[in-house]
Design a protein around this motif. Structure first.
Motif, PDB file in Angstrom:
ATOM      1  N   THR A  33       0.838  -1.216   0.000  1.00 38.62           N
ATOM      2  CA  THR A  33       0.000   0.000   0.000  1.00 38.62           C
ATOM      3  C   THR A  33       0.866   1.256   0.000  1.00 38.62           C
ATOM      4  OG1 THR A  33      -1.681  -1.225   1.214  1.00 38.62           O
ATOM      5  CG2 THR A  33      -1.901   1.163   1.222  1.00 38.62           C
ATOM      6  N   ARG A  94      -5.563  -2.663   2.040  1.00 42.86           N
ATOM      7  CA  ARG A  94      -5.471  -3.572   0.895  1.00 42.86           C
ATOM      8  C   ARG A  94      -6.509  -4.693   0.946  1.00 42.86           C
ATOM      9  NH1 ARG A  94      -1.346  -7.415  -0.487  1.00 42.86           N
ATOM     10  NH2 ARG A  94      -0.148  -6.813   1.353  1.00 42.86           N
ATOM     11  N   TRP A  97      -9.492  -3.549  -1.145  1.00 41.33           N
ATOM     12  CA  TRP A  97      -9.371  -3.121  -2.536  1.00 41.33           C
ATOM     13  C   TRP A  97     -10.304  -3.975  -3.403  1.00 41.33           C
ATOM     14  CZ3 TRP A  97      -3.364  -2.645  -3.841  1.00 41.33           C
ATOM     15  CH2 TRP A  97      -2.801  -1.657  -3.023  1.00 41.33           C
ATOM     16  N   ALA A 102     -12.893   2.963  -2.788  1.00 45.93           N
ATOM     17  CA  ALA A 102     -12.097   4.178  -2.987  1.00 45.93           C
ATOM     18  C   ALA A 102     -12.799   5.095  -3.992  1.00 45.93           C
ATOM     19  CB  ALA A 102     -10.689   3.819  -3.462  1.00 45.93           C
ATOM     20  N   ARG A 132      -3.836   1.027 -10.408  1.00 42.48           N
ATOM     21  CA  ARG A 132      -5.091   1.119  -9.647  1.00 42.48           C
ATOM     22  C   ARG A 132      -5.494   2.577  -9.431  1.00 42.48           C
ATOM     23  NH1 ARG A 132      -7.706  -2.898  -7.101  1.00 42.48           N
ATOM     24  NH2 ARG A 132      -6.834  -4.967  -7.362  1.00 42.48           N
ATOM     25  N   SER A 133      -4.493   3.413  -9.135  1.00 43.34           N
ATOM     26  CA  SER A 133      -4.791   4.814  -8.884  1.00 43.34           C
ATOM     27  C   SER A 133      -5.215   5.513 -10.177  1.00 43.34           C
ATOM     28  CB  SER A 133      -3.569   5.493  -8.274  1.00 43.34           C
ATOM     29  OG  SER A 133      -3.864   6.816  -7.958  1.00 43.34           O
TER      30      SER A 133
END
Ligand SMILES: CC(C)(COP(=O)(O)OP(=O)(O)OC[C@H]1O[C@@H](n2cnc3c(N)ncnc32)[C@H](O)[C@@H]1OP(=O)(O)O)[C@@H](O)C(=O)NCCC(=O)NCCS
Length: 181
Positions: A33, A94, A97, A102, A132-133
């Motif tokens: 993370t 995590r 996720w 998010a 992912r971001s």
């Protein structure tokens, strides 16, 4: 029943409380993370201290799962002082996720920021390797405005040299938000 600043379907968002320390330490001590964050994973003890510090820091919001009361994420939201522009950042536990939490929290933050705080522009910068971001920011409807080449580093190589990385800049204006909502 918790006092939230704002809510979405599954999440409540509020300031950090001293009682969040253990849940928050789960996020801060995880190496995966922390990989794209501007800090290394914290030790358990340092994480508990950092959690206490965030209680008094208005730049951070705690993301809580409403059905269990567990803290599963942190949102960073800081004004760059000029021109009504704010930077957003986030980091989630995590184990949670892949559930859209998010994205849901960022969407709720946008609504609160544009409607209540009267923010003009929100932007984010993500290491282009942080898939992912980047996906989250695209899913949130932000515009990819450009990429800064080798602009920063958060890791060093085996010789202690910076691993310079490219950062994609995403932004959303209030008129984009109100035009779409
Ligand atoms: C960046 C980060 C917050 C993204 O977390 P995430 O859980 O992947 O993000 P989202 O909430 O958008 O979830 C999307 C995933 O949930 C799935 N999903 C499941 N239910 C969903 C729902 N109801 N709504 C939306 N997506 C859902 C999506 O299909 C997607 O799956 P995929 O990973 O297979 O594509 C997380 O990876 C993280 O904390 N990283 C470490 C910190 C970090 O890098 N911060 C950013 C620095 S710039």
């Amino acid at each position: 029943m918790q006092d939230f600043l704002f809510e979405s379907e599954r999440l409540g968002i509020r300031r950090f409380l001293p009682t969040d320390a253990e849940d928050f330490a789960e996020i801060l001590t995880d190496e995966i993370t922390s990989y794209f964050e501007p800090y290394e994973a914290f030790s358990e003890q340092a994480a508990l201290k950092e959690a206490e510090r965030l209680t008094y820091d208005e730049r951070f919001f705690a993301v809580i799962l409403k059905d269990s009361g567990k803290l599963i994420g942190k949102i960073y939201f800081e004004s760059m002082k000029y021109f009504g522009s704010y930077e957003i950042g986030y980091s989630f536990n995590r184990s949670f996720w892949g559930n859209g939490y998010a994205s849901e929290a960022v969407g709720a933050m946008f609504k609160y920021a544009f409607e209540k705080m009267k923010v003009r522009r929100i932007y984010a910068e993500a290491d282009v390797r942080n898939e992912r971001s980047v996906k989250l920011l695209e899913r949130a409807g932000m515009r990819r405005e450009g990429t800064f080449i080798k602009s920063a580093y958060f890791q060093k190589d085996e010789n202690g040299k910076p691993v310079w990385s490219d950062f994609a800049c995403f932004a959303l204006l209030s008129e984009d938000f109100f035009g779409n909502n």
